[in-house]
Design a protein around this motif. Structure first.
Motif, PDB file in Angstrom:
ATOM      1  N   ASN A 155       0.849  -1.197   0.000  1.00 42.12           N
ATOM      2  CA  ASN A 155       0.000   0.000   0.000  1.00 42.12           C
ATOM      3  C   ASN A 155       0.884   1.246   0.000  1.00 42.12           C
ATOM      4  N   LYS A 159       0.328   4.129   0.974  1.00 39.55           N
ATOM      5  CA  LYS A 159       0.185   4.915   2.204  1.00 39.55           C
ATOM      6  C   LYS A 159       1.137   4.385   3.275  1.00 39.55           C
ATOM      7  N   ASN A 160       1.433   3.092   3.194  1.00 38.72           N
ATOM      8  CA  ASN A 160       2.312   2.456   4.170  1.00 38.72           C
ATOM      9  C   ASN A 160       3.775   2.537   3.721  1.00 38.72           C
ATOM     10  N   PRO A 201       5.416   4.495   0.671  1.00 37.44           N
ATOM     11  CA  PRO A 201       5.230   5.371  -0.495  1.00 37.44           C
ATOM     12  C   PRO A 201       6.315   5.225  -1.558  1.00 37.44           C
ATOM     13  N   PRO A 209      -1.334   7.825  -4.071  1.00 29.89           N
ATOM     14  CA  PRO A 209      -2.379   7.048  -3.388  1.00 29.89           C
ATOM     15  C   PRO A 209      -3.800   7.436  -3.806  1.00 29.89           C
ATOM     16  N   LYS A 210      -3.959   8.556  -4.524  1.00 31.43           N
ATOM     17  CA  LYS A 210      -5.288   8.915  -5.039  1.00 31.43           C
ATOM     18  C   LYS A 210      -5.740   7.931  -6.114  1.00 31.43           C
ATOM     19  N   GLN A 240      -4.147   1.854  -5.163  1.00 30.00           N
ATOM     20  CA  GLN A 240      -4.496   1.208  -3.891  1.00 30.00           C
ATOM     21  C   GLN A 240      -3.339   0.348  -3.395  1.00 30.00           C
ATOM     22  N   THR A 291      -1.233  10.354   9.563  1.00 30.05           N
ATOM     23  CA  THR A 291      -0.889  10.529   8.148  1.00 30.05           C
ATOM     24  C   THR A 291      -1.475  11.837   7.645  1.00 30.05           C
ATOM     25  N   LYS A 342      -2.369  14.220   4.603  1.00 24.88           N
ATOM     26  CA  LYS A 342      -2.599  14.181   3.158  1.00 24.88           C
ATOM     27  C   LYS A 342      -2.110  15.465   2.507  1.00 24.88           C
TER      28      LYS A 342
END
Length: 735
Positions: A283, A285-286, A288, A570-571, A574, A634, A636
């Motif tokens: 992911n 988010k985890n 990058p 991440p937009k 996934q 986190t 954004k």
């Protein structure tokens, strides 16, 4: 009056004569013969021995080894193209003097035959396949040609008979189209009543004693007879040669070779491959950032090819997907800036997982003219230990090195260091002009003794540094099976040693040879840690490719320590995963650390990497939920990057530089349909897909060989050297 009549008669005769001449000239113009030329091919390339005949005429010809033909014909004549196992094509001659023809397979339906595979899987075969054909004795006897061999050439797809007569002893050779061999001999194996024989004996066999003939091609022959059958096998059973029970056993054995990829394999039991875990989905988010070193090695592909051609199971850890993909050259544009390579990206659908996407990243190294290449300081480091005595080791190695020697120029220098129980210098640095001296030194090498690989590396680097050319191409070329057993010989010993030698500025090329005791793990470590590249030489054709045709890319670095770092948005993303490069992954902080080693890029080299993407909003069983964090928040980004899929960064050093240079490129969030992608996208995806299948990847839903072949065929049209067609044959050999 009489004179008038004679005059009138003369005029009439003159007009008749002129009319005759005019008609003759007209017919002559319309029947002027022209020379028609062209190439006859199928999906695997040119077809040798195809028949071309003018319909309604006895005028005919055949294609040569390269599938080329030439025939005299008139406009509006119909050319009929035929070849055993292919659909007949008819072409009417018009204005075009070049007629290229593509022949499609013709499925010849016969009685159902039950085939029992090596793992007891039964299946019905209701058609004659391209890899296995059966010719009954009665079919041979019904032929107009009483000669058994010549009769087969008209009934078996791709079978060619070559007869030579030197005035002393005539010889007959049988060749199955499409097969290639290690030593240049591509003659098919002949087996009569379970005894290995030859084409001359088969030719002398009376047709009436033959019960049936079974022709196995490529990997199918190798599955049954190992290396002897790698060029195919012609298996003949006579009416009286064997008992009914013995014939049944032979037939069952032949049936088992229909699934050559699962034939039990003993020869690779002592080979050594490092195990690794396939990259999983991550992911952004985890994590990058995804960071890795480029890899221009292609040893894994040629090693996999060796296993498949020999009808052996492919060890899972012998398959490194990135090396399979990077065996092939892709048609990326040359760099237009001052950087030594250009960057190309494509974004489309994943062929093996529905709803997933695929990103292709391609690098194209700048082509440098031979006249502008730096002078070379080569040290050949050759393993002459006892383990190198096999035909596909030291004998093949010596012939391979001669290919490289043929590329040398006057200002290039070569030294030869050998090692067995100890290391020694057998040829001091010698000018590339003295090719005979270098080749004589190679020819004098013989195998024997233990393997002090560490001592050999020490001496080779000593010779290379003593003769170091500033601004030149300084390189040790190690040729071995990797079976070190004296002195520093463990993988860790090799890693420590080669990391120290890397500091000298001398590059390293590793050439692997042989089978049975092959130590791939050591070769990988040496190449990865020693500013090097790595190739596995399974035959002289591969030596010609790597050391001849691709000499500049293999031996001349234009950039070193090339690293890639990609950040996915991440937009839109996934989850993502890098396909292959498991042993080339780096930590995010390694990207800007110039002390961290990475791969080199050669002149004209291409490098390709693939990322599989799970887009935002897509449900997939491969995604993993990130647990909620208690202490970390986190934040954004407030900026709008909605049109960006990812940002990709590259860092590299000049061959003699110590400070890295950075390049940045953005990948648009613009996916195109798979059918609209470039041929390179389709073919590289097919190769990666096949590698994942061989590794039995748990992250691939569709592992159909038919689907892989279909995609590969869509990316095959640009294939001057035939390597893509060869890949398709390998896919066909694996069920």
């Amino acid at each position: 009056m009489k004179n008038v009549k004679n005059f009138s008669l003369g005029i009439a005769m003159l007009l008749s004569f002129l009319n005759f001449i005019t008609l003759s000239s007209f017919n002559s113009i319309n029947n002027t013969k022209v020379t028609i030329t062209g190439v006859v091919s199928d999906e695997l390339g040119p077809i040798a021995g195809a028949n071309i005949q003018i319909k309604g005429s006895k005028t005919k010809t055949n294609t040569d080894f390269d599938g080329k033909y030439k025939i005299e014909a008139n406009e509006n004549d119909i050319l009929v193209f035929t070849y055993t196992g292919k659909k007949t094509q008819k072409i009417t001659i018009k204005k075009n003097l070049v007629v290229n023809v593509f022949l499609e397979d013709e499925v010849l339906t016969g009685r159902d035959v039950e085939i029992v595979g090596a793992i007891d899987i039964k299946k019905k075969q209701d058609a004659i396949t391209s890899s296995n054909q059966v010719v009954k004795g009665e079919e041979i006897r019904q032929s107009a040609n009483p000669n058994v061999v010549q009769s087969l050439s008209g009934k078996v797809s791709g079978l060619q008979v070559n007869n030579t007569n030197n005035g002393v002893s005539p010889t007959t050779r049988i060749v199955l189209r499409g097969n290639r061999s290690v030593g240049g001999n591509n003659e098919a194996l002949v087996v009569i009543d379970n005894v290995i024989s030859d084409a001359r004996t088969l030719q002398a066999l009376p047709p009436e004693v033959i019960e049936y003939t079974n022709v196995l091609k490529g990997a199918q022959g190798a599955a049954l007879y190992g290396e002897q059958g790698v060029n195919g096998a012609i298996i003949v059973l006579t009416k009286k040669g064997l008992s009914a029970e013995e014939k049944k056993k032979v037939q069952e054995t032949i049936a088992k070779c229909q699934t050559p990829i699962v034939v039990p394999n003993e020869t690779s039991s002592n080979e050594d491959y490092d195990s690794f875990i396939e990259n999983s989905f991550t992911n952004p988010k985890n994590e990058p950032l995804s960071t890795f070193s480029i890899d221009v090695d292609n040893a894994s592909y040629t090693n996999v090819r060796r296993f498949i051609n020999n009808g052996q199971a492919v060890p899972k850890n012998a398959v490194r997907v990135e090396e399979m993909v990077n065996f092939f050259k892709y048609n990326y544009e040359q760099p237009k800036s001052n950087h030594p390579f250009s960057i190309h990206t494509e974004y489309s659908e994943s062929p093996w997982n529905e709803k997933h996407k695929l990103v292709k990243i391609g690098l194209q190294g700048k082509h440098i003219d031979s006249d502008n290449l730096p002078n070379s300081n080569f040290v050949f480091l050759i393993d002459v230990s006892g383990s190198m005595s096999a035909q596909n080791k030291l004998p093949l190695l010596k012939e391979s090195m001669k290919v490289l020697v043929s590329q040398l120029r006057e200002n290039d220098k070569v030294a030869i260091v050998v090692y067995a129980g100890a290391a020694g210098l057998v040829l001091p640095p010698t000018s590339g002009n003295n090719k005979e001296t270098i080749i004589k030194s190679l020819d004098n090498l013989n195998a024997g003794g233990s393997t002090a690989g560490g001592a050999g590396i020490e001496l080779a680097y000593k010779i290379a540094t003593e003769n170091f050319i500033k601004g030149g191409n300084n390189r040790v070329i190690l040729a071995t099976d990797g079976d070190f057993n004296v002195g520093a010989s463990s993988n860790k010993d090799m890693e420590t040693l080669i990391e120290e030698k890397r500091k000298s500025g001398v590059f390293l090329t590793c050439l692997g040879y042989g089978m049975g005791n092959y130590k791939d793990s050591k070769m990988e470590i040496l190449a990865n840690k020693g500013n090097g590249n790595y190739a596995y030489i399974d035959n002289i054709q591969e030596a010609n490719r790597f050391l001849g045709k691709e000499f500049k890319g293999s031996m001349f670095a234009i950039a070193k320590d090339v690293k890639i770092q990609i950040e996915f948005n991440p937009k839109h993303v996934q989850s993502y995963r890098l396909i292959g490069y498991e042993n080339r992954k780096l930590r995010p902080e390694d990207f800007k650390n110039d002390a961290i080693d990475a791969g080199e890029l050669g002149s004209g080299h291409t490098v390709t990497a693939l990322y599989e993407i799970i887009p935002v909003g897509v449900e997939s069983k491969f995604t993993n939920e990130i647990p909620d964090l208690k202490y970390t928040e986190t934040v954004k980004s407030t900026k709008d990057y909605s049109n960006e899929l990812a940002t990709i960064k590259f860092r590299y050093k000049k061959p003699d530089g110590e400070k890295s240079i950075e390049m940045v490129q953005v990948i648009e969030n613009k996916s195109i349909a798979l059918q609209s992608t470039s041929e390179d996208f389709k073919f590289s995806s097919a190769v990666a897909w096949f590698g994942l299948k061989l590794r039995d990847s748990k992250l691939v839903e569709n592992k159909s060989s038919v689907a892989i072949k279909t995609l590969a065929l869509q990316g095959k049209s640009i294939d001057a050297e035939g390597y893509r067609a060869e890949f398709i044959r390998l896919v066909e050999a694996v069920n």
